[in-house]
Design an enzyme around this catalytic site. Structure first.
Site, PDB file in Angstrom:
ATOM      1  N   ASP A 197       0.901  -1.146   0.000  1.00  0.00           N
ATOM      2  CA  ASP A 197       0.000   0.000   0.000  1.00  0.00           C
ATOM      3  C   ASP A 197       0.938   1.193   0.000  1.00  0.00           C
ATOM      4  O   ASP A 197       1.607   1.455   1.005  1.00  0.00           O
ATOM      5  CB  ASP A 197      -0.877   0.001   1.261  1.00  0.00           C
ATOM      6  N   HIS A 198       1.002   1.909  -1.099  1.00  0.00           N
ATOM      7  CA  HIS A 198       2.092   2.884  -1.220  1.00  0.00           C
ATOM      8  C   HIS A 198       1.953   4.036  -0.212  1.00  0.00           C
ATOM      9  O   HIS A 198       2.902   4.759   0.022  1.00  0.00           O
ATOM     10  CB  HIS A 198       2.252   3.376  -2.659  1.00  0.00           C
ATOM     11  N   HIS A 260      -5.929   2.836   1.292  1.00  0.00           N
ATOM     12  CA  HIS A 260      -5.135   3.960   1.806  1.00  0.00           C
ATOM     13  C   HIS A 260      -5.786   4.628   3.028  1.00  0.00           C
ATOM     14  O   HIS A 260      -5.125   4.868   4.037  1.00  0.00           O
ATOM     15  CB  HIS A 260      -4.928   5.023   0.724  1.00  0.00           C
TER      16      HIS A 260
HETATM   17  C1  BG6 Z   1      -3.672   5.055  -6.152  1.00  0.00           C
HETATM   18  C2  BG6 Z   1      -5.016   5.172  -6.802  1.00  0.00           C
HETATM   19  O1  BG6 Z   1      -3.615   3.906  -5.338  1.00  0.00           O
HETATM   20  O2  BG6 Z   1      -3.415   6.209  -5.361  1.00  0.00           O
HETATM   21  C3  BG6 Z   1      -5.105   6.441  -7.627  1.00  0.00           C
HETATM   22  O3  BG6 Z   1      -5.245   4.043  -7.624  1.00  0.00           O
HETATM   23  C4  BG6 Z   1      -4.714   7.642  -6.817  1.00  0.00           C
HETATM   24  O4  BG6 Z   1      -6.408   6.604  -8.166  1.00  0.00           O
HETATM   25  C5  BG6 Z   1      -3.389   7.422  -6.097  1.00  0.00           C
HETATM   26  O5  BG6 Z   1      -4.604   8.754  -7.692  1.00  0.00           O
HETATM   27  C6  BG6 Z   1      -3.096   8.540  -5.129  1.00  0.00           C
HETATM   28  O6  BG6 Z   1      -1.811   8.401  -4.642  1.00  0.00           O
HETATM   29  P1  BG6 Z   1      -0.987   9.664  -4.128  1.00  0.00           P
HETATM   30  O7  BG6 Z   1       0.287   9.061  -3.614  1.00  0.00           O
HETATM   31  O8  BG6 Z   1      -0.802  10.568  -5.307  1.00  0.00           O
HETATM   32  O9  BG6 Z   1      -1.813  10.292  -3.061  1.00  0.00           O
END
Ligand code: BG6
Length: 511
Positions: A197-198, A260
């Site tokens: 989960d990034h 997230h």
């Molecule tokens: C991803 C989603 O996991 O996270 C995207 O699939 C979203 O739709 C993105 O734009 C948002 O990531 P960050 O790091 O830009 O907040």
């Protein structure tokens, strides 16, 4: 992440180069490789955190060669690196890049991969330690793991390790997530599986743990006695862009909330773990999510709001409605915005609402967690009415601003006693400088060390799906009325504001 312990390799490994290994990227011709993975690995090599005995093998459908991949990635890194690229370091990096073209469902392709891995072991001294990164469409995850198992590439023998990073989305509902856990669990043991989960790779997200559990002053007030409610906002200013194919089958609840936002919720709500061992931290996060009060179908209408953006302006840019974006069904029912009110049923949080919201094409890109404390019980100052005393907010700013601020009341200078709101601010960049990263560095490095703290465990993923299932079901059964219901460039539909207004609260004003 420092000060956490890994597996048998031990906590003192953090900060040192990872163990010798080869990383195989499945789906290496996709965007993730050039935008995030290669720049992140390059940054790790710059930080001297990659082992000398290291190789990367790209695996994708197209024909290709080591030379062609090196040439392409040398171009890409100039565009996507987070800082200047040192040619000498890139040369070192490039010599370790290899490519295998093959079919994801063809056993012969995995034999080819096996040969390439054996060759990398010889050439680069990578000692049979392999990290497989699944950056493919999710429909291929189970197939690839099974093929790897059949090819004998997942068995950990003679002290060699084999690990698999699985990208999101991990399932599209509880049943499919369970089926995927079951399918990959047939080949791999849980400690070989790293569900990414990034958001957990973001410095300021990791800081939530440090902030809560390294300071003595916040934890005693981190509960229902002092906290009125919590707001989690993940607003994006981009629209669906070119991702309609995926997004139309997903929507904001699946795309952002189940993963997230729930990770943020768990970090705020969890009990102190008994240590920073991966299992101890993940046990507490899972417990927090399991304590979320189940939502009945009747409650969905009261505590969940969906939205979809119409035409609007973000700054000076005109943003077309979601339904007019390329690839989107002109009468699409897909939500690009979600707001929820959840309760956590335990002694710490009983009765404290957690309001969550996320959306695309919103006014600004901002991720923050705002904790509103209860008001002073009695107001002493003349002419000030209790209901007019603003509450104290502690705000954890995740992105793009990174820091922590606390708003409180102070006396406005002058002969009349008047209180005014002021902020105490901590900005990450001011204290620690800002070295831009991709957000994948820590995650890749931790996986190479065998530290799963920042990865999702099977039970956490499933419990996340369990919480959203009633909402998914009701929303699938009842078409949304009034879509589009918010203008691009706004803070979402009116119903999201009403969700808090009906409780006598309001979303924190974000300027
Ligand atoms: C991803 C989603 O996991 O996270 C995207 O699939 C979203 O739709 C993105 O734009 C948002 O990531 P960050 O790091 O830009 O907040």
């Amino acid at each position: 992440m420092q000060s956490r312990s890994g597996d048998a390799s031990g906590p003192d490994q953090h900060g040192r180069p990872a163990n010798p290994c080869t990383i195989v990227i499945f789906g290496s011709s996709g965007d993730l490789t050039k935008r995030k993975l290669i720049p992140a690995l390059y940054n790790l090599s710059k930080g001297k955190l990659l082992p000398k005995e290291f190789a990367i093998i790209g695996f994708a459908r197209s024909e290709g060669s080591d030379a062609a991949v090196r040439e392409q990635l040398a171009k890409d890194i100039r565009e996507y690196a987070t800082g200047a690229v040192d040619p000498r370091l890139w040369n070192w990096f490039e010599e370790r890049l290899h490519y295998v073209g093959g079919n994801f469902n063809d056993p012969k392709s995995y034999e080819k991969l096996k040969e390439a891995l054996a060759k990398a072991d010889k050439q680069h001294g990578t000692r049979g330690n392999y990290l497989f990164y699944l950056a493919t469409p999710p429909g291929l995850f189970a197939e690839i793991v099974q093929q790897l198992g059949n090819a004998g590439l997942t068995a950990e023998e003679n002290g060699q390790w084999r690990r698999v990073i699985v990208e999101k989305p991990f399932g599209r509902d509880l049943d499919s997530a369970r089926a995927l856990n079951g399918a990959i669990g047939g080949t791999l043991s849980e400690n070989q599986i790293y569900r990414i989960d990034h958001y957990l790779g973001k410095e300021t997200v990791q800081n939530i743990l440090v902030f809560r559990f390294s300071n003595g002053i916040f934890e005693p007030i981190w509960n229902r006695q002092y906290i009125d409610h919590v707001q989690i906002t993940v607003a994006e200013s981009v629209g669906v862009e070119q991702r309609a194919g995926y997004y139309e089958t997903s929507g904001a609840l699946r795309d952002m909330v189940q993963n997230h936002l729930f990770q943020l919720l768990a970090l705020i709500a969890m009990e102190p773990p008994i240590s920073f061992e991966a299992e101890a931290v993940r046990d507490e996060k899972a417990k927090a999510l399991r304590s979320v009060q189940p939502i009945s179908p009747e409650d969905v209408l009261k505590c969940a709001v969906r939205g979809q953006y119409g035409d609007g302006m973000i700054g000076s840019n005109a943003i077309p409605a979601y339904r007019s974006s390329p690839g989107v069904n002109p009468s699409s029912n897909t939500e690009s915005f979600v707001a929820l009110k959840l309760f956590i049923e335990n002694w710490r949080w009983a009765g404290v609402p957690f309001y969550l919201r996320t959306g695309k094409a919103m006014k600004r890109r901002v991720t923050e967690i705002a904790i509103q404390f209860k008001r002073a019980p009695h107001v002493l100052f003349r002419g000030t009415e209790a209901e007019h005393v603003p509450a104290n907010f502690l705000v954890l700013h995740i992105q793009p601003r990174e820091g922590i601020s606390l708003s409180f009341q102070a006396k406005v200078p002058g002969p009349v006693v008047r209180a005014g709101a002021v902020d105490m601010e901590f900005e990450y960049s001011k204290y620690f400088g800002s070295d831009p990263t991709t957000g994948y560095e820590t995650l890749l490095y931790d996986c190479m060390l065998g530290d799963a703290t920042l990865f999702q465990r099977a039970d956490t993923v499933e419990v996340g799906w369990q919480v959203v299932t009633p909402i998914l079901d009701v929303w699938a059964a009842l078409r949304a009325r009034g879509f589009p219901n918010y203008a691009a460039g706004s803070w979402g539909p009116d119903e999201a504001a009403e969700l808090l207004e009906q409780d006598g609260r309001a979303w924190r004003k974000i300027d």
